[in-house]
Design an enzyme around this catalytic site. Structure first.
Site: not given
Length: 1461
Positions: A1222, A1286-1288
């Site tokens: 992030y 897998t997340e951002n």
């Protein structure tokens, strides 16, 4: 007489002229060449000659600032490359000699056309004149910023052409530094056009009456003076002056070329090219109440934080004046050395007790009086072009008057000036920076009108002595502080506060007169020879209204600006008098206080005229921004402070500096510069002070001031480049740490990092966009997996439904514990996705992703965490998700009709003796699906309606098939009935192939069969899966936590058993598994900081490492289980997802900071990545924790050790690198002493750059550049694995459907990922946006909104609404990256309007419960009964279909036999 419309066109011509506020002396070719002779037809061989260079320098020394260059029609039409090259050389030569080219183009189309026809007769292609000008601008536009187009005002055709030309010009040159003006060749009317005029035979400027006719409200440049009618040139110039004074002619420039041969020479002795008069300043009207500059608030105050703070990349103009600043008392020291007299600051700091903390004084300060060479070396090292410093009045005149001169003081300043000149650094000299000679204070100081002449005598001496080297003078620094803080509040010497409602105004009155007197002394006596500028440096902090939408609050902010800045700026830059708001306010207060007259003094008309315009440029000091709140202030005691009726408040959301009340609010500088532009006639502006003090204890890493300069200078760049403020220089950075007046003194050298940072800004002339800031065009791999994500606890809700109530998760417990989650939010309902799965599917389709990552709630499947009790409703719900998901072709259409037929056959194979389809079929793109079998029947009928004469749709499949069969029976020779359903379906397909449109239309047979297939749900092994499933996303069953949770080794076996169950139940549908999401959060945040479940924080030195150890073992066991038992049959992939911030060194010039940044990444990412991808913990982590543990007296390391067998078992347990990222931090070394915990082991602190955009999460700043760098770190340290992001994503706290921050974030971050893929070779296989919808963001509750879809929590139905970022992400997906906008790629076309969300009902309440049902002798739950009924019904449908086929086949066979008979 031209029509009013034509006059209006001419009135618009100088709206962006660059020379308002500075007089333009226009030189050019001698008249012997003809006053209008054009380049292109003349010989230009002299351009590079040394003689011309010398001539140009001579012209510049006479005061000429601009040089006229006229383009001939031949040059414009012929486009002669040699001639154009010649003009380019001339323009470049002029610029090198500091002469601004003014290019004149005649719009006489008749002349252009005649030349054009001549050339076209020579077989040249036909060109439009405007096209010709386009070509000229392309070649010359970058070298000349000022263009004048000459036309006949009486020619409507030329006026229209000018309008077209202006439009074309602005298309080429949208920036403010390029200006286009209208030049009038002849006229016989009162001119109101501005710009450029040429007196012709009809108007003699030798006659004053004619000069009056040139009066204009717009700036006027006289570009050609024909002197044949004038007896004396001085008469002409005198008439121009008279027009200025009497008619307000705004004359900004005049032609000063010699007359043509044969013209009468002027009888005066005025030299060639020297106009020895200063133009009368523009007379601006008094400010209204509120002022017109209030438009600045109307423009900016409604902006979001994103709009206000977004960093701007670009550079200042090439002649931008960079500098540093200081003042005499703050740096010189030598307070009584070599005959220097005492100043009021000497007296003030020597008081007992001292008014300064720690009794600090400026007696030595930085000792610049004795360290001149060191100061000059610092200036040289910075690479600046100017140095602003002040003269110590009492060092030159010890008693303040010219009666006593101190030669050694004069010598010091001579040596300083000579040193600056030798460095080619422009001295900017302040005459008075608060240090009045004490001898003059003893006779009243600035409250004594005699100070005007004392100051003038001092200034006169300085002009005469230093003026040959000083071209930029500042009379006073911040007269506001002198008047109010010295004679009102008493904060600074002479520290008088006897009558704060009268004396400050009186002192300000005298300061204004003193400034004007000195200005006129320079203008009248020294300017003709020295050619310098004179101004005053005014303090201009910004005031933001409490509420811009409330009129009285806006007026309060406007009033604050007028009382602070306008007090001195309004008389000087506007009409010679105080602001109307100030006169009105003080006058009213005085009357209410029963005074006979206003406490604010008044100026006579002569004084107003004397003060007005006494500044050549606007010099502004700016430090901070405050809130102005309307408040009726007290009437007694009388005070300037209470006259405003304004209460000042701090901007508490912004960083506090080490000066009380001074916040770092960078965007305030941009707004105050815009205010100056709007309020004071768009003058040229110099920022002469813009700095902030920091604590004396700080070392060379003065990062707060780096951030301060970085953000404030960027706001200045926005004002100059974006807003058109005529900002000409920045010298606000201090040369060195110095005596900070009433704050603590800092005597150490200027901070190294600050000096290096400012040097870089100066050398780059701003902030040019680099590779990090430049968008890359390109595409990801063809099979890029685009996804979005959620987690079970964050969206599902249903925390007590369908068996889930038998067990809680640790997050259920955590959320129901007081003070754990913001606003007491819980995940009890969350987004209610447990019931609103159809809405989630709809959103996925609208988003356009091909994959969806979600997690399984361990406690929903296994209430006590073990396989001793399986909650079948929970399993069914989990499996049921695919019944809805697989019906949606989430990725590119991958299923053909043939595949559907095969699946139908295989799904019924055990019940019906079938064979595989006997005919190969053509793939058919499938349309949108439905899970309603009734809808399937309807569509089956409607898809054949036009081909087959069918009746109304029936809910009886048998009836529909009967009609279908009977309608086709005679046409299709089906042959004897077959017991193979596959054969029947194949025949059905082949018989309809030509008759039924099976392609894209959504009512095609292909779509019908797809729907029929999807309605079979779990009974059919469906096509390629499109889901990534996370086994553990932080919600451990509370039953396991009760026996130690992740601290208990047995959890490893419990996790493996849970994974085994999920692989068995769901494995056929899942091709990508994630074992554990972000083990760092589980281990350190949950078991170290205690900020996440289970909320343990009492053993931060050991427990996080124990938990991390078990998480790694659990992951490895699940991976080996899948690899050994399921991979061969399920053919999936499995890995772990890790998270990490990137870290940069806080001070990039220190190795210690680089080491700290490496530790930050190794302790977060390496903690788990190194064992999985390399083997064992990172060496740096093992060494540090072991050594610190032993130093603390422990027997062994607090970090558990793996056995060789465990290392081998964990190493390599990955099929890809799952990665969540992030933001970025700035790291520096930070010692914690003997404390034993994770942060102390890491030994690093972290800060963020103030230039980074804020988000809805305090820990998350927008730092796209870090994304590429940490992806490269993974590549370089872990063997270039396949990386699945897998997340951002990014959060906001204010609901905005037009979520500009999120649109920016995804664009920039995904582009950085593409750079890593294309430029650096990082093997990125997929990207996942977090998150699908606004959900429960763990301990912050619902306050932080990460979602692409907004969830309305005030709506009982939790309605979902797409944000604009859905379109942004969808476009990136459709483009598979970022194609060049010039490519015309089809994905760049505007996306289809986002569909409105489907209405949803109130489903927040728990569903009703029903008793068990008896079905076929079995006791079943309603869900199980429904499943059984549907399965039985499906089998009955198949059997009915077979019977129908058999019956029809039998009758067809009999008919054929009868026909043969």
């Amino acid at each position: 007489m031209p029509s009013p419309a034509l006059l209006l066109l001419s009135l618009l011509c100088l709206s962006s002229a660059p020379y308002v506020g500075a007089f333009l002396l226009l030189g050019g070719p001698r008249f012997q060449d003809g006053p209008d002779s054009g380049l292109g037809s003349r010989d230009c061989s002299r351009i590079t000659s040394r003689s011309l260079q010398e001539e140009l320098r001579t012209v510049r020394r006479t005061g000429v600032s601009h040089f006229r260059v006229q383009l001939s029609p031949e040059l414009i039409v012929s486009q002669n490359r040699e001639a154009l090259s010649c003009v380019q050389s001339l323009l470049f030569t002029l610029t090198q000699n500091h002469l601004e080219p003014v290019v004149f183009v005649d719009l006489d189309l008749l002349q252009l056309q005649s030349v054009l026809e001549l050339i076209q007769d020579q077989q040249r292609p036909s060109l439009d004149p405007l096209d010709l000008l386009d070509l000229v601008w392309t070649e010359l536009g970058s070298l000349a910023h000022t263009w004048v187009f000459l036309l006949d005002l009486n020619s409507p055709v030329q006026l229209q052409i000018y309008t077209d030309v202006q439009t074309s010009f602005r298309r080429h040159f949208p920036h403010k530094e390029h200006s286009v003006s209208l030049g009038l060749k002849s006229w016989d009317l009162l001119v109101g056009s501005g710009a450029a005029v040429k007196p012709g035979a009809g108007l003699s400027l030798c006659e004053a009456a004619h000069v009056q006719r040139v009066s204009s409200s717009r700036p006027v440049l006289v570009y050609s003076l024909e002197l044949s009618h004038c007896e004396d040139r001085a008469v002409l110039l005198g008439n121009l002056l008279r027009a200025q004074v009497q008619s307000g002619l705004d004359l900004v420039g005049v032609d000063v070329r010699a007359p043509a041969s044969g013209h009468r020479r002027p009888s005066s002795d005025l030299p060639l090219c020297s106009c020895l008069f200063k133009p009368n300043p523009r007379i601006l009207n008094a400010s209204s109440v509120p002022s017109q500059a209030s438009a600045v608030w109307e423009k900016f105050s409604h902006w979001s934080d994103f709009q206000s703070k977004k960093y701007y990349y670009g550079t200042f103009p090439s002649d931008f004046l960079w500098g540093v600043m200081s003042s005499a008392y703050q740096i010189e020291g030598g307070w009584n050395a070599d005959g220097k007299g005492a100043s009021i600051w000497d007296t003030f700091t020597h008081k007992t007790p001292s008014p300064i903390p720690e009794a600090a004084t400026g007696d030595v300060a930085c000792d610049s009086y004795n360290k001149l060479d060191q100061d000059l070396n610092q200036i040289k090292a910075l690479g600046v072009r100017s140095y602003r410093f002040s003269l110590s009045w009492s060092r030159i005149f010890p008693n303040g008057t010219a009666d006593v001169l101190n030669p050694k003081g004069v010598d010091y300043y001579n040596r300083l000036l000579d040193g600056l000149v030798s460095l080619n650094v422009t001295p900017v000299v302040t005459l008075y920076h608060w240090d009045l000679p004490q001898a003059l204070q003893d006779v009243g100081g600035w409250d004594n009108p005699e100070m005007i002449q004392h100051f003038n005598s001092y200034a006169d001496f300085c002009f005469k002595t230093f003026g040959d080297r000083v071209k930029f003078w500042i009379t006073f620094n911040d007269p506001f502080s002198v008047a109010w803080k010295g004679y009102g509040s008493g904060e600074m010497p002479p520290s008088l506060k006897v009558n704060p409602g009268l004396v400050p105004y009186r002192v300000g009155h005298i300061l204004l007169k003193a400034h004007a007197t000195v200005y006129h002394t320079y203008a009248d006596v020294y300017r003709p020879a020295q050619k310098g500028l004179v101004s005053v440096a005014l303090n201009a902090d910004w005031y933001e209204p409490l509420d811009v939408n409330v009129p009285r609050e806006l007026e309060a902010a406007d009033r604050a600006m007028q009382f602070r800045l306008g007090w001195f700026a309004h008389p000087i830059f506007k009409n010679g008098d105080y602001p109307e708001a100030m006169k009105y306010q003080v006058g009213n207060k005085s009357e209410i206080q029963r005074l006979s007259a206003s406490r604010l003094p008044t100026f006579t008309e002569e004084e107003k005229s004397f003060i007005r315009g006494t500044a050549d440029v606007f010099c502004v000091n700016h430090q901070t921004t405050r809130i102005a709140k309307y408040s009726t202030q007290q009437l007694t005691p009388h005070s300037y402070q209470y006259d405003w009726d304004v209460l000042e408040e701090e901007m508490t959301d912004f960083p506090q500096t080490d000066v009380k009340g001074l916040r770092a609010v960078a965007w305030g500088l941009r707004r105050v510069l815009n205010w100056i532009k709007e309020e004071y006639g768009d003058p040229e502006v110099y920022v002469t002070e813009n700095s902030v003090a920091t604590e004396r204890k700080l070392n060379t890493d003065d990062v707060p001031r780096v951030f301060y300069l970085k953000t404030y200078i960027d706001e200045a760049l926005k004002a100059q480049s974006v807003d058109g403020v005529r900002l000409r220089g920045y010298m606000g950075a201090p040369l060195m740490d110095s005596f900070e007046w009433t704050s603590l003194i800092r005597t150490e050298p200027g901070p190294e990092v600050l000096a290096l940072f400012y040097r870089d800004i100066v050398s780059q002339n701003g902030f040019p966009a680099g590779e990090d800031e430049t968008l890359l065009y390109g595409h990801f791999r063809d099979d890029m997996m685009w996804s979005t994500a959620t987690a079970s606890y964050q969206i599902e809700g249903g925390w007590r439904w369908d068996g889930k109530g038998l067990s809680l998760s640790i997050w259920d417990t955590f959320a129901h514990t007081p003070l754990r989650i913001s606003n007491d939010d819980t995940g009890d309902v969350a987004c209610n996705s447990y019931r609103l799965y159809e809405e989630d599917v709809r959103m996925l389709k609208e988003l356009g992703v091909g994959y969806y990552r979600f997690s399984i709630a361990w406690s929903r499947v296994l209430p006590d965490g073990t396989t001793a009790h399986v909650n079948e409703p929970g399993c069914s719900t989990t499996r049921g998700w695919w019944g809805r998901c697989d019906a949606v072709p989430l990725g590119p259409p991958s299923d053909s009709l043939g595949h559907v037929l095969t699946l139908l056959w295989s799904s019924l194979g055990d019940a019906v003796p079938l064979g595989p389809p006997s005919v190969s079929v053509t793939p058919v793109p499938l349309g949108p699906p439905s899970d309603s079998l009734g809808h399937v029947l309807t569509l089956l009928w409607s898809s054949l309606g036009d081909v087959v004469p069918l009746g109304p749709p029936s809910d009886s499949l048998g009836h529909v098939l009967t009609l279908l069969w009977s309608s086709l029976g005679d046409a299709v020779p089906l042959g004897p009935p077959s017991d193979s359903l596959g054969h029947v379906l194949t025949l059905l397909w082949s018989s309809l192939g030509d008759a039924v449109p099976l392609g894209p239309p959504s009512d095609s047979l292909g779509h019908v069969l797809t729907l029929l297939w999807s309605s079979l749900g779990d009974a059919v092994p469906l096509g390629p899966p499109s889901d990534s499933v996370t086994l553990y996303h932080w919600d451990l069953p509370q039953a396991l936590q009760d026996v130690g949770g992740w601290e208990n080794d047995t959890v490893v076996d419990r996790f493996r058993d849970y994974a085994d169950l999920m692989f068995t139940r769901l494995g056929p549908k899942v091709k990508r598994w994630i074992t554990i999401n972000e083990p760092y959060i589980v281990a350190n945040v949950g078991h170290g900081y205690g900020a996440a479940a289970p909320g343990i924080s009492f053993r931060p030195g050991t427990l996080p490492y124990i938990v991390g150890h078990n998480l790694l073992k659990a992951h490895a066991e699940a991976w080996h289980l899948y690899n050994d038992k399921y991979r061969s049959s399920q053919n999936g992939q499995i890995s772990i997802t890790l998270n990490s911030d990137w870290a940069e060194p806080r001070n990039p010039h220190k190795q210690e900071d680089w080491d700290a940044a490496n530790r930050v990444v190794q302790f977060q990412l390496g903690w788990f990545a190194h064992p999985v991808f390399v083997g064992d913990y990172p060496p740096i982590m093992k060494d540090i924790i072991r050594n610190r543990s032993l130093e603390a007296g422990l027997a062994r390391s607090r970090l558990p050790e793996f056995t060789p067998e465990q290392i081998q078992r964990i190493n390599g347990t990955h099929d890809y690198f799952g990665f969540n990222h992030y933001t970025t931090k700035l790291a520096y070394p930070l010692a914690y002493g003997n404390l034993q915990h994770y942060d102390a082991d890491r030994g690093a602190g972290a800060v963020v750059d103030r230039a980074w955009l804020d988000t809805g999460s305090g820990w998350l700043k927008v730092t796209p550049f870090g994304y590429r760098r940490i992806l490269n770190f993974i590549k370089n340290n872990y063997g270039n694995p396949k990386v699945l992001i897998t997340e951002n994503g990014v959060s906001q706290r204010v609901m905005e459907l037009n979520d500009t921050l999120r649109q920016f974030y995804y664009t920039e971050y995904i582009n950085q990922a593409m750079k890593a893929y294309l430029l650096d070779g990082v093997d990125i296989i997929g990207y996942t946006a977090w998150s699908l919808m606004d959900n429960l963001e763990w301990a912050t509750g619902f306050a932080e909104q990460f979602g692409l879809f907004y969830v309305n929590r005030t709506d009982p139905g939790l309605k979902r609404t797409p944000k604009v970022s859905v379109q942004t992400y969808n476009r990136i997906i459709r483009c598979n990256g970022f194609p060049d906008p010039e490519s015309g790629h089809e994905c760049l076309s505007p996306p289809v309007t986002t569909a409105s969300p489907s209405p949803v009902t109130d489903v927040t309440a728990a569903p009703p419960t029903f008793p068990p049902l008896n079905f076929l002798g079995l006791s079943l739950t309603p869900e199980e009964a429904e499943l059984g009924f549907n399965s039985t019904f499906a089998l009955m449908v198949v059997m009915a279909f077979l019977a129908l086929v058999g019956g029809v086949g039998f009758f067809v066979s009999r008919r054929k036999r009868k026909n043969r008979d």
